[in-house]
Design a protein around this motif. Structure first.
Motif, PDB file in Angstrom:
ATOM      1  N   LEU A  27       0.811  -1.222   0.000  1.00 29.15           N
ATOM      2  CA  LEU A  27       0.000   0.000   0.000  1.00 29.15           C
ATOM      3  C   LEU A  27       0.847   1.276   0.000  1.00 29.15           C
ATOM      4  CD1 LEU A  27      -2.660  -1.243   2.569  1.00 29.15           C
ATOM      5  CD2 LEU A  27      -3.094  -0.747   0.142  1.00 29.15           C
ATOM      6  N   GLY A  28       2.151   1.141   0.194  1.00 30.02           N
ATOM      7  CA  GLY A  28       3.033   2.302   0.195  1.00 30.02           C
ATOM      8  C   GLY A  28       2.997   3.106   1.483  1.00 30.02           C
ATOM      9  N   TYR A  29       2.593   2.472   2.587  1.00 33.99           N
ATOM     10  CA  TYR A  29       2.585   3.137   3.892  1.00 33.99           C
ATOM     11  C   TYR A  29       3.969   2.964   4.518  1.00 33.99           C
ATOM     12  CZ  TYR A  29      -2.568   2.846   3.471  1.00 33.99           C
ATOM     13  OH  TYR A  29      -3.877   2.929   3.064  1.00 33.99           O
ATOM     14  N   LYS A  30       4.888   3.829   4.125  1.00 28.29           N
ATOM     15  CA  LYS A  30       6.294   3.666   4.523  1.00 28.29           C
ATOM     16  C   LYS A  30       6.515   3.763   6.029  1.00 28.29           C
ATOM     17  CE  LYS A  30       8.105   5.106   0.102  1.00 28.29           C
ATOM     18  NZ  LYS A  30       8.874   6.103  -0.637  1.00 28.29           N
ATOM     19  N   GLN A  31       5.872   4.734   6.669  1.00 32.20           N
ATOM     20  CA  GLN A  31       6.035   4.904   8.116  1.00 32.20           C
ATOM     21  C   GLN A  31       5.472   3.692   8.859  1.00 32.20           C
ATOM     22  OE1 GLN A  31       7.840   6.989   9.681  1.00 32.20           O
ATOM     23  NE2 GLN A  31       7.174   6.712  11.787  1.00 32.20           N
ATOM     24  N   SER A  32       4.293   3.254   8.446  1.00 35.96           N
ATOM     25  CA  SER A  32       3.675   2.091   9.088  1.00 35.96           C
ATOM     26  C   SER A  32       4.534   0.851   8.895  1.00 35.96           C
ATOM     27  CB  SER A  32       2.271   1.840   8.517  1.00 35.96           C
ATOM     28  OG  SER A  32       1.399   2.870   8.891  1.00 35.96           O
ATOM     29  N   LEU A  33       5.078   0.683   7.712  1.00 37.85           N
ATOM     30  CA  LEU A  33       5.944  -0.469   7.446  1.00 37.85           C
ATOM     31  C   LEU A  33       7.119  -0.481   8.420  1.00 37.85           C
ATOM     32  CD1 LEU A  33       6.837  -2.934   5.777  1.00 37.85           C
ATOM     33  CD2 LEU A  33       7.906  -1.336   4.162  1.00 37.85           C
ATOM     34  N   LYS A  34       7.759   0.660   8.578  1.00 41.89           N
ATOM     35  CA  LYS A  34       8.901   0.770   9.492  1.00 41.89           C
ATOM     36  C   LYS A  34       8.497   0.430  10.931  1.00 41.89           C
ATOM     37  CE  LYS A  34      12.064   4.317  11.131  1.00 41.89           C
ATOM     38  NZ  LYS A  34      12.359   5.757  11.132  1.00 41.89           N
ATOM     39  N   LEU A  35       7.357   0.965  11.365  1.00 37.99           N
ATOM     40  CA  LEU A  35       6.878   0.740  12.733  1.00 37.99           C
ATOM     41  C   LEU A  35       6.500  -0.724  12.957  1.00 37.99           C
ATOM     42  CD1 LEU A  35       4.634   3.932  12.988  1.00 37.99           C
ATOM     43  CD2 LEU A  35       6.798   3.556  14.205  1.00 37.99           C
ATOM     44  N   LEU A  36       5.800  -1.301  11.998  1.00 28.22           N
ATOM     45  CA  LEU A  36       5.357  -2.697  12.134  1.00 28.22           C
ATOM     46  C   LEU A  36       6.542  -3.657  12.132  1.00 28.22           C
ATOM     47  CD1 LEU A  36       2.292  -2.415   9.757  1.00 28.22           C
ATOM     48  CD2 LEU A  36       2.178  -2.796  12.233  1.00 28.22           C
ATOM     49  N   LEU A  37       7.542  -3.372  11.296  1.00 32.61           N
ATOM     50  CA  LEU A  37       8.733  -4.233  11.265  1.00 32.61           C
ATOM     51  C   LEU A  37       9.519  -4.142  12.572  1.00 32.61           C
ATOM     52  CD1 LEU A  37       9.992  -3.777   7.581  1.00 32.61           C
ATOM     53  CD2 LEU A  37       8.896  -5.809   8.590  1.00 32.61           C
ATOM     54  N   ALA A  38       9.553  -2.950  13.177  1.00 25.49           N
ATOM     55  CA  ALA A  38      10.243  -2.792  14.469  1.00 25.49           C
ATOM     56  C   ALA A  38       9.560  -3.652  15.533  1.00 25.49           C
ATOM     57  CB  ALA A  38      10.241  -1.325  14.893  1.00 25.49           C
ATOM     58  N   THR A  39       8.233  -3.627  15.553  1.00 23.48           N
ATOM     59  CA  THR A  39       7.489  -4.441  16.516  1.00 23.48           C
ATOM     60  C   THR A  39       7.651  -5.925  16.213  1.00 23.48           C
ATOM     61  OG1 THR A  39       5.902  -2.676  16.924  1.00 23.48           O
ATOM     62  CG2 THR A  39       5.208  -4.896  17.506  1.00 23.48           C
ATOM     63  N   LEU A  40       7.618  -6.281  14.946  1.00 26.73           N
ATOM     64  CA  LEU A  40       7.795  -7.680  14.550  1.00 26.73           C
ATOM     65  C   LEU A  40       9.113  -8.233  15.093  1.00 26.73           C
ATOM     66  CD1 LEU A  40       6.907 -10.188  12.924  1.00 26.73           C
ATOM     67  CD2 LEU A  40       7.970  -9.140  10.914  1.00 26.73           C
ATOM     68  N   GLU A  41      10.181  -7.459  14.995  1.00 21.22           N
ATOM     69  CA  GLU A  41      11.481  -7.907  15.512  1.00 21.22           C
ATOM     70  C   GLU A  41      11.448  -8.087  17.022  1.00 21.22           C
ATOM     71  OE1 GLU A  41      14.132  -9.197  13.902  1.00 21.22           O
ATOM     72  OE2 GLU A  41      12.661  -9.009  12.283  1.00 21.22           O
ATOM     73  N   GLU A  42      10.785  -7.173  17.735  1.00 16.10           N
ATOM     74  CA  GLU A  42      10.669  -7.300  19.193  1.00 16.10           C
ATOM     75  C   GLU A  42       9.900  -8.569  19.571  1.00 16.10           C
ATOM     76  OE1 GLU A  42      10.674  -2.543  20.371  1.00 16.10           O
ATOM     77  OE2 GLU A  42       8.794  -3.669  20.448  1.00 16.10           O
ATOM     78  N   GLU A  43       8.830  -8.851  18.842  1.00 13.32           N
ATOM     79  CA  GLU A  43       8.026 -10.044  19.136  1.00 13.32           C
ATOM     80  C   GLU A  43       8.849 -11.318  18.903  1.00 13.32           C
ATOM     81  OE1 GLU A  43       5.549  -9.489  20.792  1.00 13.32           O
ATOM     82  OE2 GLU A  43       4.362  -7.841  20.025  1.00 13.32           O
TER      83      GLU A  43
END
Length: 196
Positions: A160-176
């Motif tokens: 969808l091209g949501y660059k900020q959301s992608l960055k935030l979601l990937l950061a959380t994914l790594e923490e999980e």
């Protein structure tokens, strides 16, 4: 004079059954609700609502897991993850901002069931190593759900091209993922053996 006898090779052919479980199940198409997602952007937003509810309710329930844990290492891991979860909730709120939407939660049936299961595990285990092993098992199921959810939403955000959301979601994914690995290490460092 010797007689030669020809041996006949027999081969058995195993056939795959032609009927499968799918053919034997009576299934119906599920009609879409009135407010059903019409495109990937809607599905992404629905996923954020789901995770927003999941993280907020997980945060409410983690103190109970912490209080019922006896292993100092497990208690510390739960404390650390509570702090991470607060940041993860903030990240989801920031994802809503990128969409120009107000953060909104929708009941996450999966997390609701996992939290109920976690409560049941604590009720069905004696305090000590056995309960600790149960808490880890319940927590890892929750982590695996979150890993799948954050990974999926990150994939949607990318498309969808949501660059900020992608960055935030990937950061959380790594923490999980790290939390899940840490829980495995705690279980493997004698805890599961003590629970035997």
């Amino acid at each position: 004079m010797a007689t030669l006898t020809k041996t006949k090779k027999t081969t058995t052919k195993t056939s795959t059954p032609k009927t499968t479980a799918v053919k034997n199940v009576k299934a119906e198409k599920v009609p879409a609700k009135k407010d059903a997602a019409k495109d990937l952007a809607d599905l992404f937003e629905d996923g954020l609502k789901d995770l927003y509810w999941a993280e907020k309710n997980l945060l409410k329930n983690m103190p109970k897991m912490h209080k019922n844990a006896s292993s100092a290492e497990l208690k510390k891991s739960l404390e650390d993850h509570m702090k991470e979860t607060e940041n993860q909730i903030k990240r989801i709120e920031d994802c809503f901002k990128e969409l120009g939407k107000k953060p909104q939660a929708a009941v996450c049936d999966a997390m609701k069931g996992l939290l109920e299961e976690g409560k049941g595990i604590m009720e069905e285990t004696e305090m000590g190593a056995v309960r600790d092993a149960g808490i880890i098992a319940a927590a890892q199921k929750m982590e695996h759900y979150e890993i799948a959810s954050y990974g999926t939403l990150a994939a949607f955000a990318k498309v969808l091209g949501y660059k900020q959301s992608l960055k935030l979601l990937l950061a959380t994914l790594e923490e999980e993922k790290k939390c899940d690995e840490h829980l495995t290490q705690i279980a493997d460092t004698n805890l599961n053996t003590k629970a035997k």
